[in-house]
Design a protein around this motif. Structure first.
Motif, mmCIF file in Angstrom:
data_model
loop_
_atom_site.group_PDB
_atom_site.id
_atom_site.type_symbol
_atom_site.label_atom_id
_atom_site.label_comp_id
_atom_site.label_asym_id
_atom_site.label_seq_id
_atom_site.Cartn_x
_atom_site.Cartn_y
_atom_site.Cartn_z
ATOM 1 N N ALA A 64 0.911 -0.971 0.137
ATOM 2 C CA ALA A 64 -0.051 0.033 -0.138
ATOM 3 C C ALA A 64 0.830 1.266 0.226
ATOM 4 O O ALA A 64 0.593 2.419 -0.506
ATOM 5 C CB ALA A 64 -0.954 0.068 1.168
ATOM 6 N N ALA A 65 2.105 1.135 0.499
ATOM 7 C CA ALA A 65 2.774 2.323 0.836
ATOM 8 C C ALA A 65 3.987 2.538 -0.128
ATOM 9 O O ALA A 65 4.789 3.490 -0.185
ATOM 10 C CB ALA A 65 3.484 2.683 2.161
ATOM 11 N N ARG A 66 4.128 1.573 -1.090
ATOM 12 C CA ARG A 66 5.202 1.509 -2.181
ATOM 13 C C ARG A 66 5.182 2.793 -3.046
ATOM 14 O O ARG A 66 4.090 3.167 -3.482
ATOM 15 C CB ARG A 66 5.185 0.336 -2.985
ATOM 16 C CG ARG A 66 6.235 -0.032 -3.907
ATOM 17 C CD ARG A 66 6.212 -0.939 -4.921
ATOM 18 N NE ARG A 66 5.866 -2.360 -4.252
ATOM 19 C CZ ARG A 66 4.895 -2.945 -4.310
ATOM 20 N NH1 ARG A 66 3.868 -2.525 -5.125
ATOM 21 N NH2 ARG A 66 4.462 -4.102 -3.877
ATOM 22 N N THR A 67 6.564 3.364 -3.004
ATOM 23 C CA THR A 67 6.835 4.542 -3.629
ATOM 24 C C THR A 67 7.147 4.175 -5.080
ATOM 25 O O THR A 67 7.524 3.157 -5.395
ATOM 26 C CB THR A 67 7.701 5.506 -3.257
ATOM 27 O OG1 THR A 67 8.961 4.915 -3.102
ATOM 28 C CG2 THR A 67 7.355 5.705 -1.553
ATOM 29 N N PRO A 68 6.989 5.173 -6.194
ATOM 30 C CA PRO A 68 7.631 4.841 -7.415
ATOM 31 C C PRO A 68 9.040 4.710 -7.343
ATOM 32 O O PRO A 68 9.407 3.874 -8.237
ATOM 33 C CB PRO A 68 7.126 6.313 -8.202
ATOM 34 C CG PRO A 68 5.996 6.922 -7.520
ATOM 35 C CD PRO A 68 6.096 6.407 -6.049
ATOM 36 N N GLU A 69 9.704 5.322 -6.472
ATOM 37 C CA GLU A 69 11.158 4.855 -6.613
ATOM 38 C C GLU A 69 11.370 3.393 -6.078
ATOM 39 O O GLU A 69 12.344 2.815 -6.471
ATOM 40 C CB GLU A 69 11.820 6.056 -5.643
ATOM 41 C CG GLU A 69 11.912 7.500 -6.220
ATOM 42 C CD GLU A 69 10.572 8.191 -5.934
ATOM 43 O OE1 GLU A 69 10.492 9.162 -6.506
ATOM 44 O OE2 GLU A 69 9.759 7.665 -5.096
ATOM 45 N N GLN A 70 10.718 3.123 -5.057
ATOM 46 C CA GLN A 70 10.858 1.741 -4.526
ATOM 47 C C GLN A 70 10.346 0.725 -5.666
ATOM 48 O O GLN A 70 11.305 -0.340 -5.749
ATOM 49 C CB GLN A 70 10.136 1.529 -3.499
ATOM 50 C CG GLN A 70 10.428 2.059 -2.268
ATOM 51 C CD GLN A 70 9.653 2.366 -0.906
ATOM 52 O OE1 GLN A 70 8.463 2.037 -1.095
ATOM 53 N NE2 GLN A 70 10.246 2.578 0.284
ATOM 54 N N ALA A 71 9.329 1.035 -6.374
ATOM 55 C CA ALA A 71 8.945 0.341 -7.530
ATOM 56 C C ALA A 71 9.988 0.123 -8.576
ATOM 57 O O ALA A 71 10.373 -0.894 -9.062
ATOM 58 C CB ALA A 71 7.671 0.821 -8.039
#
Length: 236
Positions: A64-71
């Motif tokens: 739910a909290a995944r950021t575009p950078e983490q993806a």
């Protein structure tokens, strides 16, 4: 008149018969069949246990909290090899074309070491987070293989240990890369934390065994020689 017919039939049968299986090739660096990984790993958290429920809750929160950078990080490390580790440290010239011997050695390491983690996966067949919870939306491809232990964590750790033996002065760099791979599999939704911890433990153990091989020590010398030769050319 019967003899030619019999001879012809024999020749046809011989041509149609399948070739004999080739003799098994002796491992060059690591004998997976002779390595007992079972004492190294505990089973994954049992279904319904507090640990398993906690990991599922964490997987949902990270999803739910995944950021575009983490993806993007997860996608970046979805496919990797030793060159992915070498290039950030030595330069983008670290390619299979420029380092054919280094690349061949690591391909052989992968072929010989992969059966160990595959055997461990088959022993437990733990489902991936998105199998447990189909509502999750992983940032990486949905693999059909078992989750425990993580193959990415296993392979990246093994690469880091081997590169640390070849270039100990860059040990922190190799360990950082392996840690990023492990984290990418959790934040990307492909694994639970216990999967990557188990992969790390198994990867370290196999790499230590790998480094006992005299042929592996010779291979390390070849890796150093090939890379240092390019570094000298760059400095000239």
């Amino acid at each position: 008149m019967k003899r030619p017919s019999l001879l012809l039939a024999a020749l046809v049968f011989a041509a149609a018969a399948p070739a004999a299986d080739p003799a098994p090739v002796a491992p060059e660096f690591f004998n997976a069949a002779g390595f007992d990984w079972r004492p190294l790993l505990a089973p994954p958290p049992a279904e319904g246990s507090i640990a398993a429920l906690g990991e599922r809750e964490l997987a949902g929160a990270l999803d739910a909290a995944r950021t575009p950078e983490q993806a993007a990080l997860a996608k970046h490390y979805e496919m990797f090899d030793e060159l992915s580790f070498l290039a950030p440290v030595f330069g983008n010239w670290c390619t299979a074309q420029n380092l054919p011997r280094t690349h061949a050695i690591f391909q052989q390491i992968h072929r010989e070491c992969r059966p160990t983690v595959e055997a461990a996966k088959a022993a437990w067949s733990r489902p991936r987070p998105y199998v447990h919870n189909p509502a999750l939306n992983p940032a990486v491809e949905r693999s059909a293989t078992a989750a425990y232990p993580s193959g990415h964590a296993y392979s990246s750790t093994c690469i880091a240990v081997v590169l640390s033996a070849a270039f100990p002065e860059q040990t922190a760099d190799w360990e950082k890369q392996a840690a990023l791979v492990r984290w990418s599999r959790v934040i990307g939704g492909a694994h639970y934390p216990s999967d990557v911890v188990a992969g790390k433990i198994l990867g370290e153990a196999v790499a230590r065994e790998l480094l006992k091989s005299p042929k592996m020590q010779q291979a390390l010398a070849e890796i150093r020689a090939e890379i240092y030769a390019h570094l000298r050319k760059k400095a000239a």
